[in-house]
Design a protein around this motif. Structure first.
Motif, PDB file in Angstrom:
ATOM      1  N   GLY A 322       0.823  -1.204   0.000  1.00 33.62           N
ATOM      2  CA  GLY A 322       0.000   0.000   0.000  1.00 33.62           C
ATOM      3  C   GLY A 322       0.856   1.252   0.000  1.00 33.62           C
ATOM      4  N   SER A 323       0.427   2.262   0.733  1.00 36.39           N
ATOM      5  CA  SER A 323       1.163   3.530   0.755  1.00 36.39           C
ATOM      6  C   SER A 323       2.535   3.387   1.397  1.00 36.39           C
ATOM      7  N   HIS A 324       2.730   2.335   2.215  1.00 35.70           N
ATOM      8  CA  HIS A 324       4.044   2.122   2.833  1.00 35.70           C
ATOM      9  C   HIS A 324       5.106   1.801   1.783  1.00 35.70           C
ATOM     10  N   ALA A 325       4.688   1.399   0.585  1.00 29.43           N
ATOM     11  CA  ALA A 325       5.641   1.125  -0.483  1.00 29.43           C
ATOM     12  C   ALA A 325       6.514   2.336  -0.781  1.00 29.43           C
ATOM     13  N   ASP A 326       6.032   3.529  -0.470  1.00 30.95           N
ATOM     14  CA  ASP A 326       6.808   4.748  -0.712  1.00 30.95           C
ATOM     15  C   ASP A 326       8.035   4.822   0.191  1.00 30.95           C
ATOM     16  N   GLN A 327       8.035   4.064   1.299  1.00 32.13           N
ATOM     17  CA  GLN A 327       9.168   4.054   2.226  1.00 32.13           C
ATOM     18  C   GLN A 327      10.045   2.813   2.077  1.00 32.13           C
ATOM     19  N   VAL A 328       9.751   1.972   1.096  1.00 27.10           N
ATOM     20  CA  VAL A 328      10.477   0.722   0.905  1.00 27.10           C
ATOM     21  C   VAL A 328      11.425   0.851  -0.278  1.00 27.10           C
ATOM     22  N   ARG A 359      23.252  -2.254   6.154  1.00 27.89           N
ATOM     23  CA  ARG A 359      22.242  -1.193   6.030  1.00 27.89           C
ATOM     24  C   ARG A 359      22.403  -0.433   4.707  1.00 27.89           C
ATOM     25  N   GLN A 360      22.640  -1.209   3.645  1.00 29.09           N
ATOM     26  CA  GLN A 360      22.734  -0.646   2.310  1.00 29.09           C
ATOM     27  C   GLN A 360      21.924  -1.497   1.334  1.00 29.09           C
ATOM     28  N   ALA A 361      21.006  -0.869   0.628  1.00 26.91           N
ATOM     29  CA  ALA A 361      20.261  -1.563  -0.418  1.00 26.91           C
ATOM     30  C   ALA A 361      21.061  -1.483  -1.704  1.00 26.91           C
ATOM     31  N   PRO A 362      21.398  -2.631  -2.321  1.00 27.68           N
ATOM     32  CA  PRO A 362      22.225  -2.592  -3.529  1.00 27.68           C
ATOM     33  C   PRO A 362      21.477  -1.970  -4.694  1.00 27.68           C
ATOM     34  N   PRO A 363      22.212  -1.457  -5.669  1.00 27.50           N
ATOM     35  CA  PRO A 363      21.559  -0.759  -6.775  1.00 27.50           C
ATOM     36  C   PRO A 363      21.012  -1.691  -7.847  1.00 27.50           C
ATOM     37  N   THR A 364      20.146  -1.123  -8.660  1.00 26.24           N
ATOM     38  CA  THR A 364      19.686  -1.727  -9.908  1.00 26.24           C
ATOM     39  C   THR A 364      20.326  -0.918 -11.019  1.00 26.24           C
ATOM     40  N   ILE A 365      21.015  -1.585 -11.934  1.00 28.19           N
ATOM     41  CA  ILE A 365      21.682  -0.853 -13.010  1.00 28.19           C
ATOM     42  C   ILE A 365      20.891  -0.980 -14.311  1.00 28.19           C
ATOM     43  N   ASN A 366      21.262  -0.182 -15.279  1.00 27.85           N
ATOM     44  CA  ASN A 366      20.722  -0.216 -16.648  1.00 27.85           C
ATOM     45  C   ASN A 366      19.300   0.316 -16.767  1.00 27.85           C
ATOM     46  N   VAL A 367      18.795   0.951 -15.742  1.00 27.91           N
ATOM     47  CA  VAL A 367      17.435   1.507 -15.821  1.00 27.91           C
ATOM     48  C   VAL A 367      17.557   2.982 -16.184  1.00 27.91           C
ATOM     49  N   THR A 368      17.422   3.284 -17.465  1.00 25.97           N
ATOM     50  CA  THR A 368      17.522   4.668 -17.933  1.00 25.97           C
ATOM     51  C   THR A 368      16.162   5.327 -18.041  1.00 25.97           C
ATOM     52  N   GLU A 369      15.124   4.518 -18.260  1.00 24.07           N
ATOM     53  CA  GLU A 369      13.757   5.049 -18.329  1.00 24.07           C
ATOM     54  C   GLU A 369      12.828   4.072 -17.607  1.00 24.07           C
ATOM     55  N   LEU A 386      19.653   1.986   4.296  1.00 21.06           N
ATOM     56  CA  LEU A 386      18.475   1.457   4.969  1.00 21.06           C
ATOM     57  C   LEU A 386      18.424   2.027   6.386  1.00 21.06           C
ATOM     58  N   PRO A 387      17.237   2.126   6.977  1.00 17.13           N
ATOM     59  CA  PRO A 387      17.119   2.727   8.307  1.00 17.13           C
ATOM     60  C   PRO A 387      17.760   1.895   9.405  1.00 17.13           C
ATOM     61  N   ALA A 388      18.111   2.577  10.494  1.00 16.64           N
ATOM     62  CA  ALA A 388      18.640   1.892  11.673  1.00 16.64           C
ATOM     63  C   ALA A 388      17.498   1.220  12.423  1.00 16.64           C
ATOM     64  N   GLY A 389      17.867   0.474  13.465  1.00 15.11           N
ATOM     65  CA  GLY A 389      16.850  -0.203  14.264  1.00 15.11           C
ATOM     66  C   GLY A 389      16.444  -1.525  13.653  1.00 15.11           C
ATOM     67  N   GLN A 390      15.411  -2.132  14.221  1.00 18.52           N
ATOM     68  CA  GLN A 390      14.935  -3.422  13.734  1.00 18.52           C
ATOM     69  C   GLN A 390      14.105  -3.235  12.472  1.00 18.52           C
ATOM     70  N   ILE A 391      14.548  -3.864  11.396  1.00 16.85           N
ATOM     71  CA  ILE A 391      13.839  -3.778  10.120  1.00 16.85           C
ATOM     72  C   ILE A 391      13.760  -5.170   9.498  1.00 16.85           C
ATOM     73  N   ALA A 392      12.896  -5.301   8.523  1.00 14.91           N
ATOM     74  CA  ALA A 392      12.735  -6.563   7.810  1.00 14.91           C
ATOM     75  C   ALA A 392      12.915  -6.329   6.316  1.00 14.91           C
ATOM     76  N   ALA A 393      13.327  -7.390   5.616  1.00 15.03           N
ATOM     77  CA  ALA A 393      13.497  -7.339   4.165  1.00 15.03           C
ATOM     78  C   ALA A 393      12.911  -8.613   3.563  1.00 15.03           C
ATOM     79  N   ILE A 394      12.315  -8.469   2.394  1.00 12.46           N
ATOM     80  CA  ILE A 394      11.707  -9.596   1.672  1.00 12.46           C
ATOM     81  C   ILE A 394      12.560  -9.930   0.458  1.00 12.46           C
ATOM     82  N   ASN A 395      12.769 -11.213   0.243  1.00 10.89           N
ATOM     83  CA  ASN A 395      13.403 -11.687  -0.984  1.00 10.89           C
ATOM     84  C   ASN A 395      12.396 -12.535  -1.742  1.00 10.89           C
ATOM     85  N   ASN A 396      12.062 -12.121  -2.963  1.00 13.00           N
ATOM     86  CA  ASN A 396      11.090 -12.839  -3.791  1.00 13.00           C
ATOM     87  C   ASN A 396      11.770 -13.724  -4.824  1.00 13.00           C
TER      88      ASN A 396
END
Length: 411
Positions: A322-328, A359-369, A386-396
């Protein structure tokens, strides 16, 4: 029972171990290059590039080991040895009856099988190697890992196409939670850069054909994406019950908090158009973890760079968050490694754990548009904090046959 990650190992198109692979990923380097062979000329293979290993197993393993193992098993052993050493097990190691092995491959020993057929056709059946079946069987990598580390609690190899490596990690999590094991060596491997798989995937219109721009070919979420890039390699995680890890004073990278597995039951290759099964897998993983969408800070997407698949997943992520996607922060690391098929979910789990640790999200390359439909914050070109404190990450991870696996890690 809480499950933690205490060891990481890989051999990949970006590096021969975790440190070099992660360094290259953060730098946004591509591991894709033109293949040095005559396949295009000899067989008419339309794709002339792939994400090949930086360090070949023959540079690490002994000659007898390489002769008795298919390349897929060789890669698995290289990654497993690194992960085992990284976990810091001493001379006493682990009680073999409490140690499991779950290492998957989506295709298995394709090099062994096709080389053996060439031998039969050209030189006769009597010249086939006696170890051909143990080398080509898809459970060969996990069997060799089990033999290497004396893992007697169980040795398994779920085969679910490109979701195989992630499913192995999910099964390892469940194996510990069920009480069957204290430690599980789990992950995925693939060695399918061969003219037959390349030709077959190209015939499906699944592969990018940017032969003139190999490093720019994998373009997840870009409007000009035209298919995935074949990759090879292995990723292995050491999963351990938190109690067992604490008792031996182990360093903990992250917690495995939940897994969600579903099936589309829609088509043998195409994902369900609405992404319902993918979204459900993510929902189940968070539910099992006891988390809400507000806890998620990062997603390592399956994102293969196919015209249809990328946006089905992206819409599903947006629908879930939902709207939380803006912070992910969303990362699509196949842009750098290519698609390791059965090894993809395992390597990307290594990336997800490292993202939480550093606490680093790796980049996506080759996205020009970026695709105008994309409604999640895509990390482009350079890593993001990535933010400090307790956080979670999803791998699809999603695979042909409609397999959907979502893993949740936390730190």
């Amino acid at each position: 029972m809480n499950v933690v990650v205490t060891g990481l190992g890989t051999t990949s198109p970006l590096g021969g171990d975790v440190a070099s692979t992660w360094e290259a990923a953060l730098a946004g380097r591509s591991g894709v290059r033109t293949l040095e062979n005559d396949w295009a000329e000899k067989y008419g293979v339309p794709v002339t590039f792939a994400g090949q290993l930086v360090v070949q197993p023959s540079e690490v393993l002994s000659r007898p080991e390489t002769k008795r193992m298919d390349p897929s098993a060789q890669m698995a052993i290289v990654a497993a040895r690194e992960a085992w050493a990284d976990a810091g097990f001493g001379e006493d190691g682990v009680d073999p009856d409490r140690l499991g092995s779950i290492v998957s491959s989506g295709i298995g020993g394709v090099w062994t099988m096709l080389t053996a057929w060439d031998t039969v056709r050209d030189r006769g059946a009597a010249r086939v190697l006696p170890l051909t079946v143990p080398m080509l069987m898809p459970n060969s990598p996990t069997a060799y890992v089990s033999l290497e580390f004396k893992a007697r609690a169980g040795s398994h190899s779920p085969v679910s196409a490109c979701a195989s490596g992630a499913e192995a990690i999910g099964m390892g999590f469940e194996m510990i939670q069920s009480g069957r094991a204290d430690v599980v060596i789990c992950g995925g491997t693939e060695a399918a850069i061969h003219p037959l798989p390349l030709s077959a995937f190209a015939a499906m219109q699944a592969l990018s054909k940017r032969n003139d721009d190999p490093q720019g070919a994998s373009r997840p979420y870009d409007v000009s994406r035209d298919g995935f890039v074949m990759g090879e390699g292995a990723g292995v995680l050491i999963l351990e019950s938190e109690e067992h890890a604490k008792a031996r004073g182990a360093r903990v990278y992250a917690h495995v908090l939940g897994v969600g597995m579903t099936a589309d039951a829609h088509h043998i290759a195409a994902p369900e158009p609405n992404g319902a099964g993918q979204t459900k897998a993510m929902e189940l993983s968070l539910e099992r973890a006891g988390l809400t969408t507000a806890d998620v800070a990062h997603v390592n997407a399956h994102a293969t760079s196919t015209p249809v698949g990328d946006m089905i997943e992206a819409r599903g992520i947006r629908a879930l968050l939902g709207s939380h996607a803006d912070q992910v922060l969303l990362s699509a690391t196949k842009s750098m490694t290519g698609h390791l098929l059965g090894g993809a979910g395992a390597l990307e789990s290594v990336f997800t754990v490292k993202a939480l640790e550093t606490r680093q999200a790796p980049p996506t390359i080759n996205v020009t548009e970026p695709d105008p439909e994309l409604q999640v914050d895509l990390v482009r070109d350079t890593p993001r904090a990535l933010p400090a404190g307790q956080i979670a990450a999803i791998n699809n991870s999603f695979g042909f046959g409609g397999h959907n696996v979502a893993l949740v890690f936390g730190a």
